[in-house]
Design a protein around this motif. Sequence first.
Motif, PDB file in Angstrom:
ATOM      1  N   ALA A 188      11.211  -5.119   4.888  1.00  0.00           N
ATOM      2  CA  ALA A 188      11.695  -5.655   3.608  1.00  0.00           C
ATOM      3  C   ALA A 188      12.510  -4.604   2.870  1.00  0.00           C
ATOM      4  N   VAL A 189      13.406  -5.105   2.023  1.00  0.00           N
ATOM      5  CA  VAL A 189      14.174  -4.253   1.112  1.00  0.00           C
ATOM      6  C   VAL A 189      13.367  -4.104  -0.176  1.00  0.00           C
ATOM      7  N   GLY A 190      13.131  -2.878  -0.589  1.00  0.00           N
ATOM      8  CA  GLY A 190      12.366  -2.592  -1.798  1.00  0.00           C
ATOM      9  C   GLY A 190      11.381  -1.466  -1.518  1.00  0.00           C
ATOM     10  N   GLU A 191      10.670  -1.031  -2.435  1.00  0.00           N
ATOM     11  CA  GLU A 191      10.456  -1.642  -3.716  1.00  0.00           C
ATOM     12  C   GLU A 191      11.658  -1.398  -4.614  1.00  0.00           C
ATOM     13  N   CYS A 192      12.193  -2.485  -5.141  1.00  0.00           N
ATOM     14  CA  CYS A 192      13.316  -2.356  -6.060  1.00  0.00           C
ATOM     15  C   CYS A 192      13.152  -3.381  -7.162  1.00  0.00           C
TER      16      CYS A 192
ATOM     17  N   PRO B  15       2.022   1.321  15.467  1.00  0.00           N
ATOM     18  CA  PRO B  15       2.766   0.087  15.780  1.00  0.00           C
ATOM     19  C   PRO B  15       1.867  -1.145  15.764  1.00  0.00           C
ATOM     20  N   GLY B  16       2.392  -2.207  15.191  1.00  0.00           N
ATOM     21  CA  GLY B  16       1.660  -3.472  15.140  1.00  0.00           C
ATOM     22  C   GLY B  16       0.650  -3.548  14.019  1.00  0.00           C
ATOM     23  N   GLU B  17       0.336  -2.396  13.420  1.00  0.00           N
ATOM     24  CA  GLU B  17      -0.643  -2.394  12.324  1.00  0.00           C
ATOM     25  C   GLU B  17       0.032  -2.091  10.988  1.00  0.00           C
ATOM     26  N   LEU B  18       0.853  -1.041  10.978  1.00  0.00           N
ATOM     27  CA  LEU B  18       1.564  -0.685   9.743  1.00  0.00           C
ATOM     28  C   LEU B  18       3.047  -1.026   9.865  1.00  0.00           C
ATOM     29  N   TYR B  19       3.584  -1.561   8.800  1.00  0.00           N
ATOM     30  CA  TYR B  19       5.005  -1.818   8.659  1.00  0.00           C
ATOM     31  C   TYR B  19       5.457  -1.133   7.367  1.00  0.00           C
ATOM     32  N   ALA B  20       6.753  -1.105   7.129  1.00  0.00           N
ATOM     33  CA  ALA B  20       7.242  -0.376   5.964  1.00  0.00           C
ATOM     34  C   ALA B  20       8.299  -1.175   5.228  1.00  0.00           C
ATOM     35  N   THR B  21       8.443  -0.867   3.954  1.00  0.00           N
ATOM     36  CA  THR B  21       9.622  -1.291   3.223  1.00  0.00           C
ATOM     37  C   THR B  21      10.464  -0.035   2.997  1.00  0.00           C
ATOM     38  N   ALA B  22      11.729  -0.208   2.686  1.00  0.00           N
ATOM     39  CA  ALA B  22      12.586   0.922   2.322  1.00  0.00           C
ATOM     40  C   ALA B  22      13.363   0.533   1.081  1.00  0.00           C
ATOM     41  N   GLY B  23      13.210   1.358   0.056  1.00  0.00           N
ATOM     42  CA  GLY B  23      13.900   1.054  -1.186  1.00  0.00           C
ATOM     43  C   GLY B  23      13.716   2.148  -2.207  1.00  0.00           C
ATOM     44  N   VAL B  24      14.309   1.905  -3.371  1.00  0.00           N
ATOM     45  CA  VAL B  24      14.236   2.860  -4.481  1.00  0.00           C
ATOM     46  C   VAL B  24      13.747   2.112  -5.722  1.00  0.00           C
ATOM     47  N   HIS B  25      12.580   2.514  -6.179  1.00  0.00           N
ATOM     48  CA  HIS B  25      11.922   1.933  -7.349  1.00  0.00           C
ATOM     49  C   HIS B  25      12.773   2.191  -8.596  1.00  0.00           C
TER      50      HIS B  25
ATOM     51  N   ALA C  24       0.866  -1.183   0.000  1.00  0.00           N
ATOM     52  CA  ALA C  24       0.000   0.000   0.000  1.00  0.00           C
ATOM     53  C   ALA C  24       0.905   1.236   0.000  1.00  0.00           C
ATOM     54  N   ASN C  25       0.719   2.078  -1.000  1.00  0.00           N
ATOM     55  CA  ASN C  25       1.538   3.301  -1.107  1.00  0.00           C
ATOM     56  C   ASN C  25       0.879   4.418  -0.306  1.00  0.00           C
ATOM     57  N   LEU C  26       0.825   4.203   1.018  1.00  0.00           N
ATOM     58  CA  LEU C  26       0.069   5.133   1.871  1.00  0.00           C
ATOM     59  C   LEU C  26       0.748   6.487   2.041  1.00  0.00           C
ATOM     60  N   THR C  27       2.008   6.596   1.611  1.00  0.00           N
ATOM     61  CA  THR C  27       2.654   7.913   1.696  1.00  0.00           C
ATOM     62  C   THR C  27       2.225   8.807   0.540  1.00  0.00           C
ATOM     63  N   HIS C  28       1.485   8.265  -0.400  1.00  0.00           N
ATOM     64  CA  HIS C  28       1.085   9.045  -1.588  1.00  0.00           C
ATOM     65  C   HIS C  28       0.259  10.267  -1.182  1.00  0.00           C
ATOM     66  N   GLU C  29       0.507  11.361  -1.870  1.00  0.00           N
ATOM     67  CA  GLU C  29      -0.138  12.635  -1.500  1.00  0.00           C
ATOM     68  C   GLU C  29      -1.662  12.574  -1.601  1.00  0.00           C
TER      69      GLU C  29
ATOM     70  N   THR D 215       4.573   0.666   1.264  1.00  0.00           N
ATOM     71  CA  THR D 215       5.676   0.612   0.311  1.00  0.00           C
ATOM     72  C   THR D 215       6.516   1.889   0.376  1.00  0.00           C
ATOM     73  N   GLY D 216       7.823   1.705   0.536  1.00  0.00           N
ATOM     74  CA  GLY D 216       8.776   2.807   0.406  1.00  0.00           C
ATOM     75  C   GLY D 216       9.472   2.629  -0.938  1.00  0.00           C
ATOM     76  N   ALA D 217       9.404   3.633  -1.794  1.00  0.00           N
ATOM     77  CA  ALA D 217       9.881   3.414  -3.166  1.00  0.00           C
ATOM     78  C   ALA D 217      10.794   4.525  -3.681  1.00  0.00           C
ATOM     79  N   SER D 218      11.215   5.407  -2.784  1.00  0.00           N
ATOM     80  CA  SER D 218      12.119   6.483  -3.224  1.00  0.00           C
ATOM     81  C   SER D 218      12.860   7.025  -2.004  1.00  0.00           C
ATOM     82  N   ARG D 219      13.864   7.855  -2.288  1.00  0.00           N
ATOM     83  CA  ARG D 219      14.579   8.512  -1.179  1.00  0.00           C
ATOM     84  C   ARG D 219      13.638   9.383  -0.387  1.00  0.00           C
ATOM     85  N   GLU D 220      12.709  10.019  -1.082  1.00  0.00           N
ATOM     86  CA  GLU D 220      11.788  10.928  -0.410  1.00  0.00           C
ATOM     87  C   GLU D 220      10.765  10.164   0.427  1.00  0.00           C
ATOM     88  N   HIS D 221      10.214   9.093  -0.146  1.00  0.00           N
ATOM     89  CA  HIS D 221       9.071   8.457   0.500  1.00  0.00           C
ATOM     90  C   HIS D 221       9.422   7.312   1.450  1.00  0.00           C
TER      91      HIS D 221
END
Length: 273
Positions: A94-98, A58-68, A11-16, A40-46
């Motif tokens: 997780a590592v990604g989205e990559c 906590p316990g509900e949302l988790y994140a990935t970190a990466g650069v699409h 889920a790209n919940l950081t989307h504007e 989903t983390g898909a850029s340096r910014e997001h």
Amino acid sequence: MVAMDLIDIGANLTHESFDHDRNAVLQRAREAGVVQQVVTGASREHSPTALRLAQAHPGELYATAGVHPHHATEYTDECDAEMRALHAHPEVVAVGECGLDYFRDFSPRPAQRKAFERQLQIAVDLAVDGVGKPLFLHQRDAHDDFVAMMKNFDGRLGPAVVHCFTGTKKELFDCLDQDWHIGITGWLCDERRGLHLRELVKNIPANRLMIETDAPYLLPRTVKPQPSHRRNEPMYLAHIVAELARDRGEEIEITAAATTATARAFFRLPTPA
Ligand SMILES: [Zn+2]
């Protein structure tokens, strides 16, 4: 509607487009049975924003970190260090989205391959007990290069999910042969380009199958009525799992429970209290 616990693994919940009503979006997801989500983390910014969202829930949302791959040109040494710092946080699962995207080619292919390789190395370096960090992968129109690059890391990578799988039967079987997981989105519900998936999903073992909305993208075309804003939301995961279950010839409860168990094992998520 039957009660079920679902996990949206993308889920790209950081989307504007969620900035004005993110809490309401989360509440609607809960009411639809979505108990956990991987943002989903898909850029340096997001990617840092995805981590902050996870820390706030906590316990509900988790994140990935990466650069699409679309952002591959931003993958500098400094960016690599930023990603590694994000991965020190337990909420980043997780590592990604990559990966590689030769469909849009928003970044030159050599830059895509370099950014992908460096992130695969991060997953290797963060191995716990010899098992690499889970990988959240994007591949479009780049199957052969993608498989070849992954094979260069043979024996060193942990679990991997090819998110938003939209490929052919051969590509699916190649992925399953490598023991990768498959993420299915509302692409399945697209009568113009997703029909082949309805046949293919029967071939995915339950312990390799996960579900995702890719919100705000890919609003399932079979949601009726279609919301006027066309924005996809995690609450529509309930719709996706129903369609997926029908295509697999299973009861919804079976598909829901299996995909949730698979996601929890893959991302090592605790069961919510
Ligand atoms: Zn993607």
